[in-house]
Design an enzyme around this catalytic site. Structure first.
Site, mmCIF file in Angstrom:
data_model
loop_
_atom_site.group_PDB
_atom_site.id
_atom_site.type_symbol
_atom_site.label_atom_id
_atom_site.label_comp_id
_atom_site.label_asym_id
_atom_site.label_seq_id
_atom_site.Cartn_x
_atom_site.Cartn_y
_atom_site.Cartn_z
ATOM 1 N N CYS A 39 0.835 -1.216 0.000
ATOM 2 C CA CYS A 39 0.000 0.000 0.000
ATOM 3 C C CYS A 39 0.862 1.256 0.000
ATOM 4 O O CYS A 39 0.541 2.245 -0.663
ATOM 5 C CB CYS A 39 -0.927 0.015 1.220
ATOM 6 N N ARG B 91 -7.954 -4.544 -3.140
ATOM 7 C CA ARG B 91 -7.518 -3.381 -3.922
ATOM 8 C C ARG B 91 -8.516 -3.181 -5.064
ATOM 9 O O ARG B 91 -8.374 -3.787 -6.131
ATOM 10 C CB ARG B 91 -6.097 -3.604 -4.470
HETATM 11 C C1 BEZ Z 1 0.568 -4.586 1.832
HETATM 12 O O1 BEZ Z 1 1.776 -4.775 1.882
HETATM 13 O O2 BEZ Z 1 0.080 -3.518 1.452
HETATM 14 C C2 BEZ Z 1 -0.348 -5.698 2.258
HETATM 15 C C3 BEZ Z 1 0.024 -6.988 1.951
HETATM 16 C C4 BEZ Z 1 -0.798 -8.035 2.365
HETATM 17 C C5 BEZ Z 1 -1.958 -7.760 3.066
HETATM 18 C C6 BEZ Z 1 -2.326 -6.456 3.327
HETATM 19 C C7 BEZ Z 1 -1.520 -5.415 2.909
#
Ligand code: BEZ
Length: 235
Positions: free
Chosen positions: A52, A135
């Site tokens: 993110c 997402r």
């Molecule tokens: C992230 O790195 O944004 C992420 C990865 C897995 C689950 C939730 C967020």
């Protein structure tokens, strides 16, 4: 705002579901506040997570480019406002990533602890996670109609150049009443609507119209890059 239809998945062509929300830029009334602009409403799973963070830095760095195409950005996660503020401050003050630094996220980030908005937009997909939004990306046009929906899983960071390509392709299709073929980029040939009569199918195949026809139902024409960009980009 209460919503009685929390499990509904919005569809392309639907009016964007309405909501009021608290964001890092104050309250918003969606989509009313965005009438007259394109808007990309997108969700991310959680603040202070690496994928993110890479996405927010990339999208924020491209905000001006989207603005020139009359498109505003609105983010959402099911975290609270203070988490959002702390995360955006950390991004600006501490994170240097792929040549991006001091990145200020100026677009609103919605707090959605109740998951009210996330559920209205089908962003909670329990097979992936029942506590985090996937997402999701919604392209909403200046009349408030959903025009494209893309969902990605938690592990997959989005390609923001592709999101920009989608926006320009939607606007080009509207402006010129055409469709865009696979992998289209501004300047590539576009697809004209299929012939609506035997006569026009014949004319097209005989080369009487200014088109290239691969068969009577598959014809393209040129719209040069400058014409596309002049039409969709603000001066
Ligand atoms: C992230 O790195 O944004 C992420 C990865 C897995 C689950 C939730 C967020």
């Amino acid at each position: 705002m209460e919503n009685n239809n929390q499990t509904a998945m919005p569809r392309i062509g639907d009016p964007a579901p309405e909501f009021k929300a608290v964001t890092t830029q104050g309250e918003i009334n969606f989509p009313q506040d965005y009438k007259g602009s394109w808007v990309i409403l997108f969700s991310h799973p959680a603040d202070f997570t690496p994928v993110c963070t890479s996405e927010f830095m990339t999208f924020a760095s491209m905000e001006d480019k989207f603005a020139k195409a009359n498109c505003k950005l609105v983010g959402l996660s099911v975290d609270g406002l203070y988490s959002h503020i702390a995360w955006l401050r950390t991004i600006k003050e501490k994170i240097e990533y792929r040549g991006m630094k001091n990145v200020e996220v100026k677009f609103p980030l919605i707090e959605d602890i109740t998951m009210n908005v996330a559920k209205q937009y089908g962003m909670i997909q329990p097979g992936e996670s029942s506590t985090k939004a996937v997402r999701a990306v919604f392209f909403i046009d200046p009349k408030g109609i959903i025009r494209t929906i893309i969902y990605y899983p938690l592990s997959l960071g989005r390609n923001f150049e592709e999101l920009y390509r989608v926006l320009i392709a939607l606007q080009t299709a509207d402006a010129f009443s055409i469709a865009t073929p696979a992998d289209w980029q501004p300047g590539d040939d576009v697809i004209v609507p299929p012939a609506g009569s035997c006569g026009s199918a014949k004319d097209r195949m005989e080369g009487k119209e200014d088109m290239k026809c691969y068969d009577w139902f598959f014809c393209t024409k040129k719209i040069d890059k400058e014409t596309v960009l002049k039409t969709v980009l603000k001066k």
